[in-house]
Design a protein around this motif. Structure first.
Motif, PDB file in Angstrom:
ATOM      1  N   GLU A   1       0.828  -1.204   0.000  1.00 49.83           N
ATOM      2  CA  GLU A   1       0.000   0.000   0.000  1.00 49.83           C
ATOM      3  C   GLU A   1       0.862   1.253   0.000  1.00 49.83           C
ATOM      4  O   GLU A   1       0.529   2.254  -0.650  1.00 49.83           O
TER       5      GLU A   1
ATOM      6  N   ALA B   1       2.403   1.595  -3.607  1.00 50.28           N
ATOM      7  CA  ALA B   1       1.353   1.946  -4.568  1.00 50.28           C
ATOM      8  C   ALA B   1       0.900   3.384  -4.375  1.00 50.28           C
ATOM      9  O   ALA B   1       0.686   4.120  -5.341  1.00 50.28           O
ATOM     10  N   GLY B   2       0.768   3.805  -3.132  1.00 47.81           N
ATOM     11  CA  GLY B   2       0.379   5.185  -2.850  1.00 47.81           C
ATOM     12  C   GLY B   2       1.420   6.175  -3.331  1.00 47.81           C
ATOM     13  O   GLY B   2       1.090   7.231  -3.879  1.00 47.81           O
TER      14      GLY B   2
ATOM     15  N   GLY C   1       1.273   6.446  -7.103  1.00 49.59           N
ATOM     16  CA  GLY C   1       0.066   7.187  -7.467  1.00 49.59           C
ATOM     17  C   GLY C   1       0.270   8.688  -7.311  1.00 49.59           C
ATOM     18  O   GLY C   1      -0.139   9.474  -8.168  1.00 49.59           O
TER      19      GLY C   1
ATOM     20  N   ASN D   1       2.243  10.826  -0.281  1.00 52.88           N
ATOM     21  CA  ASN D   1       1.067  10.103  -0.760  1.00 52.88           C
ATOM     22  C   ASN D   1       1.051   8.671  -0.255  1.00 52.88           C
ATOM     23  O   ASN D   1      -0.011   8.105   0.013  1.00 52.88           O
ATOM     24  N   ALA D   2       2.258   8.096  -0.112  1.00 50.99           N
ATOM     25  CA  ALA D   2       2.347   6.746   0.438  1.00 50.99           C
ATOM     26  C   ALA D   2       1.814   6.709   1.864  1.00 50.99           C
ATOM     27  O   ALA D   2       1.063   5.805   2.244  1.00 50.99           O
TER      28      ALA D   2
ATOM     29  N   PHE E   1      -2.155   7.100   1.841  1.00 51.70           N
ATOM     30  CA  PHE E   1      -2.905   5.904   1.463  1.00 51.70           C
ATOM     31  C   PHE E   1      -2.733   4.782   2.485  1.00 51.70           C
ATOM     32  O   PHE E   1      -3.679   4.037   2.768  1.00 51.70           O
TER      33      PHE E   1
ATOM     34  N   TYR F   1      -2.437   3.869  -8.330  1.00 54.21           N
ATOM     35  CA  TYR F   1      -2.474   3.182  -7.031  1.00 54.21           C
ATOM     36  C   TYR F   1      -3.081   1.786  -7.164  1.00 54.21           C
ATOM     37  O   TYR F   1      -2.493   0.791  -6.721  1.00 54.21           O
ATOM     38  N   GLU F   2      -4.260   1.708  -7.772  1.00 57.11           N
ATOM     39  CA  GLU F   2      -4.961   0.420  -7.883  1.00 57.11           C
ATOM     40  C   GLU F   2      -4.187  -0.568  -8.737  1.00 57.11           C
ATOM     41  O   GLU F   2      -4.058  -1.748  -8.382  1.00 57.11           O
TER      42      GLU F   2
END
Length: 303
Positions: A15, A18-19, A22, A79-80, A83, A284-285
């Protein structure tokens, strides 16, 4: 040596990565529109098109990316954290949900509020430097020509720790509830576009882009007046103090320019929000699913 494989093998690690990716996608895709938004909030009776034309003709297209180094250098981590905090808090606020089920919309909203409040400690000084850089062509901020690192050093030298966190309170007021709206809108809209996807984790790229874009638009409309106040407060230097605080900035801005000033640049902001947040959630997704699928494959090979 084994840190990254072990980190990516954990849910939190995936997570986090990915964050971060993103956030990077969001900054790169939307920074020119963010520059226009900042300038619109600090000018009178000038359209976004005129500002764009003047910047490109006088300083070249690269002027639209001035100050991007400051947020880009930190956005991956910021951002990591957002999220990952959101994923943790949304379940903490909704303990009745099993690990296999997605958190309720209540948990999503509260988790977003908590994540938004936490990230302001990182984003406030970064946005302060970014705004000073973006406003340099207006002739009010002389130290901005030195670049983000030198601007930060100059602020620290002249104003100290308090100067670096100028505008923190209004940033919290802006970001905490707005992130609740942000994540709630995304989860709600993706479920409307693709029923059952919150549980299955399967939806189209189109769903991610549109749901993410609408989430960004909704959150910006919700918090935009506070963003205008924040920009004006953080755009001040010790030699050009005009506003004494949040209420004083709000009162003087409305008195001088009317209530419409609180929505100045909104069109540019929501356009940027749709592009940026569609990119953020899609990156992210997609990254999260690639990491989980890769992790599952590695587990099966080990077994």
């Amino acid at each position: 040596m084994d840190f990254w494989p072990e980190f990516l093998a954990s849910t939190s690690g995936r997570e986090f990565v990915a964050g971060g990716l993103g956030g990077t996608a969001g900054i790169i895709s939307g920074y020119p529109l963010d520059t226009l938004r900042i300038k619109l909030q600090n000018t009178k009776n000038v359209s976004a098109f005129n500002i764009l034309r003047q910047m490109v003709s006088r300083e070249g297209a690269t002027s639209l990316y001035r100050g991007m180094a400051a947020p880009l250098a930190t956005v991956t981590f910021q951002n990591a954290v957002v999220f990952q905090s959101y994923a943790t808090l949304s379940r903490a606020f909704d303990s009745s949900v099993s690990a296999k089920d997605p958190p309720s919309y209540k948990g999503v909203a509260l988790g977003g509020v908590g994540a938004g409040a936490l990230q302001t400690l990182m984003v406030s000084p970064v946005e302060l430097v970014k705004i000073r850089l973006q406003l340099q062509s207006m002739g009010r901020i002389t130290e901005s020509a030195k670049g983000p690192v030198m601007v930060a050093k100059s602020i620290w030298k002249k104003e100290g720790f308090r100067g670096l966190y100028r505008g923190l309170c209004v940033t919290v007021i802006r970001d905490a509830p707005a992130h609740g709206v942000y994540f709630w809108t995304y989860e709600y809209m993706r479920e409307q576009f693709h029923p059952g996807c919150r549980k299955s984790g399967k939806e189209s790229l189109h769903t991610m882009l549109v749901a993410g874009g609408l989430a960004g638009v909704a959150s910006w409309i919700f918090c935009y007046p506070f963003d205008v106040v924040k920009t004006r407060l953080q755009g001040q230097t010790p030699s050009s103090i005009k506003y004494k605080g949040i209420y004083d900035c709000f009162r003087k801005s409305v008195k001088e320019d009317g209530y419409s000033v609180l929505w100045r640049g909104l069109g540019t902001a929501v356009t940027r929000a749709f592009v940026v947040n569609g990119a953020i959630f899609s990156a992210y997704e997609i990254t999260l699913r690639l990491l989980f699928n890769n992790g599952n494959m590695q587990t099966q090979e080990t077994i």
